[in-house]
Design a protein around this motif. Structure first.
Motif, mmCIF file in Angstrom:
data_model
loop_
_atom_site.group_PDB
_atom_site.id
_atom_site.type_symbol
_atom_site.label_atom_id
_atom_site.label_comp_id
_atom_site.label_asym_id
_atom_site.label_seq_id
_atom_site.Cartn_x
_atom_site.Cartn_y
_atom_site.Cartn_z
ATOM 1 N N ARG A 139 7.346 2.392 3.820
ATOM 2 C CA ARG A 139 6.166 1.527 3.720
ATOM 3 C C ARG A 139 5.123 2.145 2.789
ATOM 4 O O ARG A 139 4.409 1.427 2.074
ATOM 5 C CB ARG A 139 5.586 1.286 5.100
ATOM 6 N N THR A 140 5.041 3.465 2.788
ATOM 7 C CA THR A 140 4.147 4.139 1.844
ATOM 8 C C THR A 140 4.582 3.861 0.408
ATOM 9 O O THR A 140 3.753 3.599 -0.461
ATOM 10 C CB THR A 140 4.135 5.650 2.105
ATOM 11 N N CYS A 141 5.891 3.905 0.158
ATOM 12 C CA CYS A 141 6.416 3.571 -1.171
ATOM 13 C C CYS A 141 6.021 2.154 -1.577
ATOM 14 O O CYS A 141 5.641 1.919 -2.736
ATOM 15 C CB CYS A 141 7.940 3.703 -1.186
ATOM 16 N N ALA A 142 6.122 1.227 -0.633
ATOM 17 C CA ALA A 142 5.793 -0.158 -0.942
ATOM 18 C C ALA A 142 4.337 -0.301 -1.340
ATOM 19 O O ALA A 142 3.999 -0.989 -2.324
ATOM 20 C CB ALA A 142 6.109 -1.042 0.273
ATOM 21 N N TRP A 143 3.434 0.360 -0.618
ATOM 22 C CA TRP A 143 2.008 0.234 -0.911
ATOM 23 C C TRP A 143 1.618 0.998 -2.168
ATOM 24 O O TRP A 143 0.695 0.588 -2.887
ATOM 25 C CB TRP A 143 1.182 0.688 0.293
ATOM 26 N N THR A 167 -9.945 6.502 -11.600
ATOM 27 C CA THR A 167 -9.990 7.879 -12.080
ATOM 28 C C THR A 167 -8.961 8.705 -11.308
ATOM 29 O O THR A 167 -8.429 8.249 -10.279
ATOM 30 C CB THR A 167 -11.389 8.478 -11.883
ATOM 31 N N PRO A 168 -8.653 9.909 -11.768
ATOM 32 C CA PRO A 168 -7.731 10.756 -10.990
ATOM 33 C C PRO A 168 -8.185 10.961 -9.548
ATOM 34 O O PRO A 168 -7.360 10.962 -8.631
ATOM 35 C CB PRO A 168 -7.725 12.068 -11.779
ATOM 36 N N ARG A 169 -9.505 11.098 -9.333
ATOM 37 C CA ARG A 169 -10.004 11.311 -7.974
ATOM 38 C C ARG A 169 -9.810 10.061 -7.114
ATOM 39 O O ARG A 169 -9.363 10.163 -5.962
ATOM 40 C CB ARG A 169 -11.475 11.697 -8.023
ATOM 41 N N THR A 170 -10.151 8.880 -7.663
ATOM 42 C CA THR A 170 -9.991 7.651 -6.877
ATOM 43 C C THR A 170 -8.513 7.363 -6.613
ATOM 44 O O THR A 170 -8.156 6.859 -5.543
ATOM 45 C CB THR A 170 -10.636 6.469 -7.603
ATOM 46 N N THR A 171 -7.659 7.677 -7.578
ATOM 47 C CA THR A 171 -6.228 7.456 -7.371
ATOM 48 C C THR A 171 -5.691 8.362 -6.274
ATOM 49 O O THR A 171 -4.934 7.912 -5.402
ATOM 50 C CB THR A 171 -5.456 7.712 -8.673
ATOM 51 N N LEU A 172 -6.088 9.631 -6.286
ATOM 52 C CA LEU A 172 -5.659 10.556 -5.237
ATOM 53 C C LEU A 172 -6.181 10.104 -3.876
ATOM 54 O O LEU A 172 -5.446 10.147 -2.874
ATOM 55 C CB LEU A 172 -6.153 11.966 -5.546
ATOM 56 N N ILE A 178 -3.486 5.315 1.739
ATOM 57 C CA ILE A 178 -2.239 4.590 1.965
ATOM 58 C C ILE A 178 -1.341 5.348 2.941
ATOM 59 O O ILE A 178 -0.768 4.763 3.876
ATOM 60 C CB ILE A 178 -1.514 4.357 0.621
ATOM 61 N N ALA A 179 -1.226 6.656 2.748
ATOM 62 C CA ALA A 179 -0.398 7.461 3.658
ATOM 63 C C ALA A 179 -0.941 7.422 5.082
ATOM 64 O O ALA A 179 -0.176 7.325 6.049
ATOM 65 C CB ALA A 179 -0.329 8.899 3.152
#
Length: 383
Positions: A139-143, A167-172, A178-179
């Motif tokens: 499910r993590t992969c899906a999101w 940004t890299p920070r927002t993506t992380l 999500i996890a």
């Protein structure tokens, strides 16, 4: 499989802590003879065993391939660095695909190779632990795929603001959120089941097995969690990926048509004044930038299409599990459910194992990084 006495395995819950495991539990339940005959006729024991053997073999080959390919993906993205937000999300996707492969290999090797030597019911325990972990990570992969697709849509809709939004920070941060949201099914698989000790006649010893909680609140919570995390979450992610993919495909078609018209117009202006020639040079520079963005969008579209094709069996399985009460691993139609589950495992394993081919074919930086990692020393590839 191990066998336990009736005194040890009598419970009010549909799932009894029997060491026979879920492959045989459905046939041992007290059900209407006509229904049992229909279930057995739908998928006979011989057909079931043959399909399981074939699917397990193919699945393990795919899992090993996914482990190798995603390990290479992670290594390449680490070498490339994480200045680009897309590298962070693609690395997270590779990590999840790697964990999915490991969890399935652990689950099936535990059942088929190590069971005779273990002091617990390998089938039931591995389904709860390995299957639960796979459920969470898939499910993590899906999101993550949904996030990547949505990110590319933002790049098209608000190109001037996307660098401040993504940004890299927002993506992380998005990957961590999500996890956290998708870990619920894995945690509740432990909260709603107990590890119990049952007696094995074959081993003449007490072994560890799995039994559900009989508490009515646990049953209610399990149903709610299943609907939210087991059905709504993955299907919603599938829907987001599908919508974003359609949008990106339409935009790619428009960009292609626009580029064709610009190229045709430029061919008529080649002999104009120096001022127009300078303007054309600026236009050509913009065209090169749009081509770079287009390649990344095409990469995301291919990843999303592969995900959609491989995730359709999972959506169908979730729908059937929600509609039919006996369509689950311990239900009357346990054989059919297990075969369908292996098909969903295989689909998502294939999805995770072929990404390296997509990256290598469509991303020049990844291709150079992978060849450098493998010490292939290629000549410089020109786009």
């Amino acid at each position: 499989m191990y066998h336990s006495s009736e005194e040890e395995t009598t419970h009010s819950s549909p799932v009894r802590p029997t060491t026979e495991g879920p492959f045989q539990t459905w046939a041992n339940q007290s059900i209407d003879p006509s229904v049992q005959s229909l279930a057995a006729g739908f998928l006979s024991e011989d057909v079931f065993n043959m399909m399981m053997m074939i699917l397990v073999f193919v699945l393990q080959v795919s899992n090993i391939t996914a482990m190798i390919s995603n390990s290479l993906n992670i290594a390449v993205f680490v070498r490339l660095g994480f200045a680009e937000p897309s590298n962070i999300s693609l690395t997270a996707l590779a990590i999840c695909d790697l964990v999915c492969g490991i969890s399935l290999i652990y689950m099936w090797f535990l059942i088929y190779l190590w069971e005779p030597f273990l002091p617990f019911n390998a089938l039931n325990v591995s389904i709860l632990t390995g299957g639960g972990l796979w459920s969470f990570v898939s499910r993590t992969c899906a999101w993550i795929t949904a996030f990547i697709s949505f990110e590319r849509c933002l790049c098209i809709l608000v190109p001037l603001k996307v660098k401040t939004l993504i940004t890299p920070r927002t993506t992380l941060t998005a990957m961590l959120i999500i996890a956290a949201l998708t870990v619920c099914p894995f945690l509740f698989s432990f909260f709603n089941y107990n590890f119990v000790w049952v007696y094995s006649l074959e081993l003449n010893a007490t072994i560890l097995d799995v039994a559900p909680n009989d508490n009515e609140y646990s049953i209610l919570i399990a149903k709610i969690v299943f609907v939210i995390c087991g059905v709504i979450q993955p299907i919603l992610a599938f829907f987001i990926v599908a919508v974003c993919t359609v949008f990106l495909v339409v935009q790619l078609k428009r960009v292609s048509q626009w580029r064709t018209s610009v190229t045709s117009a430029k061919s008529q202006w080649e002999d104009n004044s120096a001022e127009n020639h300078t303007s054309n040079n600026a236009s050509a520079t913009q065209n090169r930038i749009s081509q770079k963005e287009e390649r990344l969008v095409r990469l995301v579209v291919v990843i999303a299409v592969i995900f959609i094709a491989c995730f359709i069996p999972t959506c169908a399985l979730l729908f059937c599990s929600a509609v039919f009460d006996e369509f689950f691993v311990f239900g009357i139609y346990g054989r059919t459910f297990l075969v369908c589950s292996l098909v969903t495992f295989l689909g998502q394993s294939v999805s995770g194992s072929v990404n390296i081919i997509v990256y290598y074919t469509m991303a020049s930086k990844f291709r150079s990084g992978l060849r450098e990692l493998l010490r292939l020393d290629p000549e410089e590839e020109k786009k």
